[in-house]
Scaffold this motif. Structure first.
Motif, PDB file in Angstrom:
ATOM      1  N   MET A 117       0.884  -1.167   0.051  1.00  0.00           N
ATOM      2  CA  MET A 117      -0.137   0.145   0.115  1.00  0.00           C
ATOM      3  C   MET A 117       0.790   1.266   0.127  1.00  0.00           C
ATOM      4  SD  MET A 117      -1.648  -2.553   0.933  1.00  0.00           S
ATOM      5  CE  MET A 117      -3.474  -3.332   0.824  1.00  0.00           C
ATOM      6  N   ARG A 118       0.486   2.337  -0.716  1.00  0.00           N
ATOM      7  CA  ARG A 118       1.110   3.357  -0.877  1.00  0.00           C
ATOM      8  C   ARG A 118       0.832   4.500   0.364  1.00  0.00           C
ATOM      9  NH1 ARG A 118       0.697   4.532  -7.247  1.00  0.00           N
ATOM     10  NH2 ARG A 118      -1.563   3.909  -6.772  1.00  0.00           N
ATOM     11  N   MET A 119       1.953   4.874   1.134  1.00  0.00           N
ATOM     12  CA  MET A 119       1.743   5.598   2.165  1.00  0.00           C
ATOM     13  C   MET A 119       1.361   7.002   1.749  1.00  0.00           C
ATOM     14  SD  MET A 119       1.239   5.969   5.505  1.00  0.00           S
ATOM     15  CE  MET A 119       2.637   4.294   6.199  1.00  0.00           C
ATOM     16  N   PRO A 120       0.435   7.728   2.152  1.00  0.00           N
ATOM     17  CA  PRO A 120      -0.075   8.996   1.983  1.00  0.00           C
ATOM     18  C   PRO A 120       0.860   9.926   2.430  1.00  0.00           C
ATOM     19  CG  PRO A 120      -2.033   7.944   2.799  1.00  0.00           C
ATOM     20  CD  PRO A 120      -0.982   7.107   3.150  1.00  0.00           C
ATOM     21  N   LYS A 121       1.392  10.893   1.686  1.00  0.00           N
ATOM     22  CA  LYS A 121       2.138  12.152   2.054  1.00  0.00           C
ATOM     23  C   LYS A 121       1.332  12.749   3.213  1.00  0.00           C
ATOM     24  CE  LYS A 121       4.204  12.483  -2.581  1.00  0.00           C
ATOM     25  NZ  LYS A 121       4.480  13.536  -3.816  1.00  0.00           N
ATOM     26  N   LYS A 122       2.389  13.571   4.047  1.00  0.00           N
ATOM     27  CA  LYS A 122       1.623  14.234   5.180  1.00  0.00           C
ATOM     28  C   LYS A 122       1.200  15.531   4.519  1.00  0.00           C
ATOM     29  CE  LYS A 122       5.450  13.366   8.444  1.00  0.00           C
ATOM     30  NZ  LYS A 122       6.439  13.828   9.267  1.00  0.00           N
ATOM     31  N   GLU A 182      -3.465  11.693  -2.594  1.00  0.00           N
ATOM     32  CA  GLU A 182      -1.825  11.348  -2.614  1.00  0.00           C
ATOM     33  C   GLU A 182      -1.469  11.626  -1.124  1.00  0.00           C
ATOM     34  OE1 GLU A 182       2.023  13.079  -4.939  1.00  0.00           O
ATOM     35  OE2 GLU A 182       0.010  13.589  -5.656  1.00  0.00           O
ATOM     36  N   TYR A 183      -2.465  12.724  -0.526  1.00  0.00           N
ATOM     37  CA  TYR A 183      -2.060  13.172   0.908  1.00  0.00           C
ATOM     38  C   TYR A 183      -2.978  12.782   1.995  1.00  0.00           C
ATOM     39  CZ  TYR A 183       1.206  16.596  -1.849  1.00  0.00           C
ATOM     40  OH  TYR A 183       2.000  16.942  -2.463  1.00  0.00           O
ATOM     41  N   GLY A 184      -2.573  12.954   3.083  1.00  0.00           N
ATOM     42  CA  GLY A 184      -3.494  12.322   4.282  1.00  0.00           C
ATOM     43  C   GLY A 184      -3.029  12.659   5.560  1.00  0.00           C
ATOM     44  N   GLY A 185      -3.920  12.698   6.748  1.00  0.00           N
ATOM     45  CA  GLY A 185      -3.502  13.075   7.900  1.00  0.00           C
ATOM     46  C   GLY A 185      -2.951  12.031   8.616  1.00  0.00           C
ATOM     47  N   PRO A 186      -2.700  12.314  10.006  1.00  0.00           N
ATOM     48  CA  PRO A 186      -2.112  11.046  10.941  1.00  0.00           C
ATOM     49  C   PRO A 186      -2.872   9.736  10.915  1.00  0.00           C
ATOM     50  CG  PRO A 186      -1.837  13.237  11.987  1.00  0.00           C
ATOM     51  CD  PRO A 186      -2.718  13.410  10.672  1.00  0.00           C
ATOM     52  N   ILE A 187      -3.901  10.093  10.762  1.00  0.00           N
ATOM     53  CA  ILE A 187      -5.081   8.821  11.207  1.00  0.00           C
ATOM     54  C   ILE A 187      -4.977   7.982   9.694  1.00  0.00           C
ATOM     55  CG2 ILE A 187      -7.270   7.914  11.573  1.00  0.00           C
ATOM     56  CD1 ILE A 187      -5.939   9.348  13.948  1.00  0.00           C
ATOM     57  N   SER A 188      -5.041   8.716   8.485  1.00  0.00           N
ATOM     58  CA  SER A 188      -5.224   7.831   7.293  1.00  0.00           C
ATOM     59  C   SER A 188      -3.776   7.313   7.123  1.00  0.00           C
ATOM     60  CB  SER A 188      -5.367   8.747   6.187  1.00  0.00           C
ATOM     61  OG  SER A 188      -4.684  10.013   6.066  1.00  0.00           O
ATOM     62  N   ARG A 189      -2.845   7.788   7.585  1.00  0.00           N
ATOM     63  CA  ARG A 189      -1.312   7.310   7.516  1.00  0.00           C
ATOM     64  C   ARG A 189      -1.209   6.192   8.353  1.00  0.00           C
ATOM     65  NH1 ARG A 189       2.912  10.201   5.410  1.00  0.00           N
ATOM     66  NH2 ARG A 189       4.151   9.728   7.116  1.00  0.00           N
ATOM     67  N   TRP A 190      -1.626   6.295   9.544  1.00  0.00           N
ATOM     68  CA  TRP A 190      -1.662   5.009  10.338  1.00  0.00           C
ATOM     69  C   TRP A 190      -2.482   3.939  10.043  1.00  0.00           C
ATOM     70  CZ3 TRP A 190      -6.097   3.230  13.217  1.00  0.00           C
ATOM     71  CH2 TRP A 190      -5.441   2.083  14.093  1.00  0.00           C
ATOM     72  N   GLN A 212      -1.657  -0.130   8.575  1.00  0.00           N
ATOM     73  CA  GLN A 212      -2.112  -1.421   9.507  1.00  0.00           C
ATOM     74  C   GLN A 212      -2.562  -2.293   8.336  1.00  0.00           C
ATOM     75  OE1 GLN A 212      -1.392  -1.509  12.307  1.00  0.00           O
ATOM     76  NE2 GLN A 212      -0.876   0.822  12.187  1.00  0.00           N
ATOM     77  N   GLN A 213      -2.992  -1.707   6.879  1.00  0.00           N
ATOM     78  CA  GLN A 213      -3.273  -2.513   6.023  1.00  0.00           C
ATOM     79  C   GLN A 213      -2.071  -3.191   5.380  1.00  0.00           C
ATOM     80  OE1 GLN A 213      -6.350  -0.625   3.449  1.00  0.00           O
ATOM     81  NE2 GLN A 213      -6.270   1.014   4.989  1.00  0.00           N
ATOM     82  N   CYS A 241       4.164  -4.343  -6.565  1.00  0.00           N
ATOM     83  CA  CYS A 241       3.264  -3.473  -7.322  1.00  0.00           C
ATOM     84  C   CYS A 241       2.738  -2.491  -6.079  1.00  0.00           C
ATOM     85  CB  CYS A 241       1.837  -4.209  -7.804  1.00  0.00           C
ATOM     86  SG  CYS A 241       0.825  -3.198  -8.475  1.00  0.00           S
ATOM     87  N   TYR A 242       2.587  -1.352  -6.273  1.00  0.00           N
ATOM     88  CA  TYR A 242       2.342  -0.422  -5.359  1.00  0.00           C
ATOM     89  C   TYR A 242       0.588   0.040  -5.502  1.00  0.00           C
ATOM     90  CZ  TYR A 242       7.057   0.385  -4.317  1.00  0.00           C
ATOM     91  OH  TYR A 242       8.330  -0.117  -4.152  1.00  0.00           O
ATOM     92  N   VAL A 243      -0.075  -0.240  -4.561  1.00  0.00           N
ATOM     93  CA  VAL A 243      -1.589   0.046  -4.555  1.00  0.00           C
ATOM     94  C   VAL A 243      -2.210   1.108  -3.563  1.00  0.00           C
ATOM     95  CG1 VAL A 243      -1.739  -2.433  -5.466  1.00  0.00           C
ATOM     96  CG2 VAL A 243      -2.315  -1.879  -3.022  1.00  0.00           C
ATOM     97  N   ASP A 244      -3.313   1.601  -3.947  1.00  0.00           N
ATOM     98  CA  ASP A 244      -3.864   2.263  -3.008  1.00  0.00           C
ATOM     99  C   ASP A 244      -4.534   1.784  -1.496  1.00  0.00           C
ATOM    100  OD1 ASP A 244      -3.123   4.823  -3.852  1.00  0.00           O
ATOM    101  OD2 ASP A 244      -4.880   4.910  -5.266  1.00  0.00           O
ATOM    102  N   ALA A 245      -4.400   2.209  -0.635  1.00  0.00           N
ATOM    103  CA  ALA A 245      -5.159   1.665   0.553  1.00  0.00           C
ATOM    104  C   ALA A 245      -6.729   2.294   0.429  1.00  0.00           C
ATOM    105  CB  ALA A 245      -4.175   1.880   1.921  1.00  0.00           C
ATOM    106  N   MET A 246      -7.321   1.795   1.819  1.00  0.00           N
ATOM    107  CA  MET A 246      -8.505   2.582   1.912  1.00  0.00           C
ATOM    108  C   MET A 246      -8.011   3.565   3.131  1.00  0.00           C
ATOM    109  SD  MET A 246     -10.802   1.462   0.263  1.00  0.00           S
ATOM    110  CE  MET A 246     -11.015   0.387  -1.374  1.00  0.00           C
ATOM    111  N   LYS A 247      -8.398   4.649   2.952  1.00  0.00           N
ATOM    112  CA  LYS A 247      -7.618   5.478   3.953  1.00  0.00           C
ATOM    113  C   LYS A 247      -9.061   5.704   5.022  1.00  0.00           C
ATOM    114  CE  LYS A 247      -4.841   7.551   0.283  1.00  0.00           C
ATOM    115  NZ  LYS A 247      -5.182   6.823  -0.807  1.00  0.00           N
ATOM    116  N   SER A 248      -9.848   5.242   4.915  1.00  0.00           N
ATOM    117  CA  SER A 248     -10.755   5.533   6.165  1.00  0.00           C
ATOM    118  C   SER A 248     -11.353   4.324   6.835  1.00  0.00           C
ATOM    119  CB  SER A 248     -12.111   6.564   5.702  1.00  0.00           C
ATOM    120  OG  SER A 248     -12.886   5.853   4.854  1.00  0.00           O
TER     121      SER A 248
END
Length: 484
Positions: free
Chosen positions: A149-154, A173-181, A185-186, A261-268
């Motif tokens: 999973m690709r980690m969102p940028k700060k 492409e960007y996310g807060g602390p919760i979405s990054r955390w 986990q995923q 392969c880099y994939v998007d995570a579910m951010k919420s």
């Protein structure tokens, strides 16, 4: 005509992600004398997906064409089958459409089919590594890349005064602390699954749709044996797992030890729950639905995974019940041996966090303290209960539609309401125990409850010993040098 790999990329309103996906294909070093063709299927799109795909194809010098679908009710499955039929023809055509000489040569030149999601990106060199894996043996039907999973940028990296602030946030492409955390986990969960597959010989029970290279003869076998008009079916919420099980009747299905392969995570929490509900529901349906007519040689492994989840749920619910009852009746006795499974779990999750690609120091700390793993586990336990209870329901839910609605923000999570209900129940329980303290700690109540507590703690002990031995075995396997 040179041998070629053809990439199928279904894209439903993916104007924001399709360029990045195609950029990854443009970065690939192809096998010697092998060409790459790309087919983007603009599936029921209402945005600029087609235009963005064509522009990116020209930018990255790709041999690319776009297929457009209208009124496709089979979503991703229908889009993939449309790409397949554009090369191999449609068995449902009423008239015999003879292919031209060029079309026959082209069809025969296709030696591999790459199935990709439009929000995935292959790491440089991944396509050649997948090709090497597929061509290493004649009986290999499909090889899957290792997903990360690709980690969102700060989010703090973007100035609030940036005129494109909202647009950049919307892209994901960007996310807060919760979405990054939550993303980590995923990512750690995926890493644990990938390591387990590699320690078991590399055979997989699901060739994920994010990036898998298929042998065309394999897909044609699935069509012929099951009397289909295309390799992919919408009979299951996990179409990639169903296809894999059908392939495994005659062919091997493997995971590549090197291709990434880099994939998007579910951010919420909400979108994650809906995705996992679909995955878990589809898996359970494949395990229990005899009408599907297909079985996997990995069926035992999947059932063991279900039983492991059930065991984790039972241990936690039983512990909470016994602990509450023991404290309420003043019959709680602490034993230091209870720390054994906690220590084992801490060591195990720390090692898994260290083996997860691109981990952060905070991820290691939270894993060692069991904060992140326990929260993540409870979310999955809720999904597990929800899916198995759904098996008793007469109404079949459309997992694809529910997930799409969640990703588009058309549905809302009930997480806040759930947390409030739990807090209220705990508060009422504590108030009752304090208010009725003298009654609950009376000799009559203690004598009545005592035997049940003893039996419960004994049962919990057996469950815990079994789980602890399973963790020891997993730690023993993790000594190997495989990478997630």
């Amino acid at each position: 005509m040179k041998p070629r790999i053809v990439a199928f990329i279904p894209a439903h309103n993916e104007e924001k992600s399709i360029r990045d996906c195609l950029a990854g294909l443009g970065d690939q070093s192809l096998p010697l004398d092998v060409n790459l063709d790309v087919i983007v299927i603009a599936d029921n799109c209402s945005d600029q997906t087609e235009e963005m795909a064509l522009a990116a194809g020209a930018e990255f010098n790709l041999e690319l064409r776009v297929l457009t679908t209208k009124n496709n009710k089979q979503r991703k499955v229908g889009a993939l089958n449309a790409a397949w039929k554009s090369i191999y023809g449609d068995p449902l055509d009423l008239y015999d459409k003879r292919q031209t000489i060029y079309q026959e040569y082209y069809r025969n030149s296709v030696k591999a089919v790459l199935g990709m999601d439009a929000d995935s990106r292959l790491a440089p060199g991944a396509l050649s590594q997948l090709w090497e894996g597929l061509m290493s043996s004649r009986n290999i039907g499909g090889v899957m890349a290792k997903y990360t999973m690709r980690m969102p940028k700060k989010k703090s990296l973007i100035s609030k005064s940036d005129p494109h602030y909202e647009e950049k946030i919307a892209i994901g492409e960007y996310g807060g602390p919760i979405s990054r955390w939550w993303t980590h986990q995923q990512k750690q969960d995926m890493a644990s699954w990938l390591l387990d597959l590699q320690y078991s010989g590399g055979s997989t029970y699901v060739l994920g749709g994010q990036a898998t290279l298929f042998r065309p003869e394999t897909l044609q076998d699935v069509i012929s044996e099951n009397k289909l008009d295309g390799p992919w079916q919408d009979d299951s919420d996990v179409e990639d797992m169903l296809l894999t099980w059908q392939i495994q009747k005659k062919w091997k299905t493997l995971i590549s030890p090197t291709a990434r392969c880099y994939v998007d995570a579910m951010k919420s929490y909400h979108t994650f729950r809906q995705q996992r509900n679909k995955w878990q529901s589809g898996t359970v349906d494949l395990l229990t639905n005899g009408n599907i007519g297909v079985r996997s040689k990995h069926r035992g492994k999947i059932w063991r995974s279900q039983l492991k989840t059930f065991s984790n749920l039972t241990i936690r619910l039983l512990f909470i019940l016994l602990l509450a009852l023991s404290l309420a009746t003043d019959q709680f006795n602490w034993s230091w041996i209870w720390l054994t499974p906690v220590i084992l779990a801490s060591i195990l999750n720390t090692i898994l966090a260290l083996k997860t690609p691109m981990h952060r120091p905070i991820d290691i700390i939270f894993a060692a303290l069991l904060i992140s793993p326990e929260i993540y586990l409870w979310v999955n336990l809720i999904t597990f209960v929800n899916v198995w209870l759904g098996k008793l329901s007469a109404n079949k839910k459309d997992g694809w539609a529910i997930q799409y609605s969640a990703e588009r923000g058309q549905t809302k999570s009930k997480l806040t309401e759930g947390i409030i209900v739990v807090i209220v129940l705990i508060t009422l329980g504590i108030y009752f125990c304090i208010d009725q303290r003298s009654f609950l700690t009376s000799e009559a109540v203690q004598t009545s409850v005592g035997p049940y507590l003893l039996s419960g703690w004994i049962l919990l002990t057996y469950f815990t010993i079994f789980t602890s031995l399973a963790m020891v075995y997993q730690l023993w396997k993790l000594r190997g040098r495989h990478k997630a």
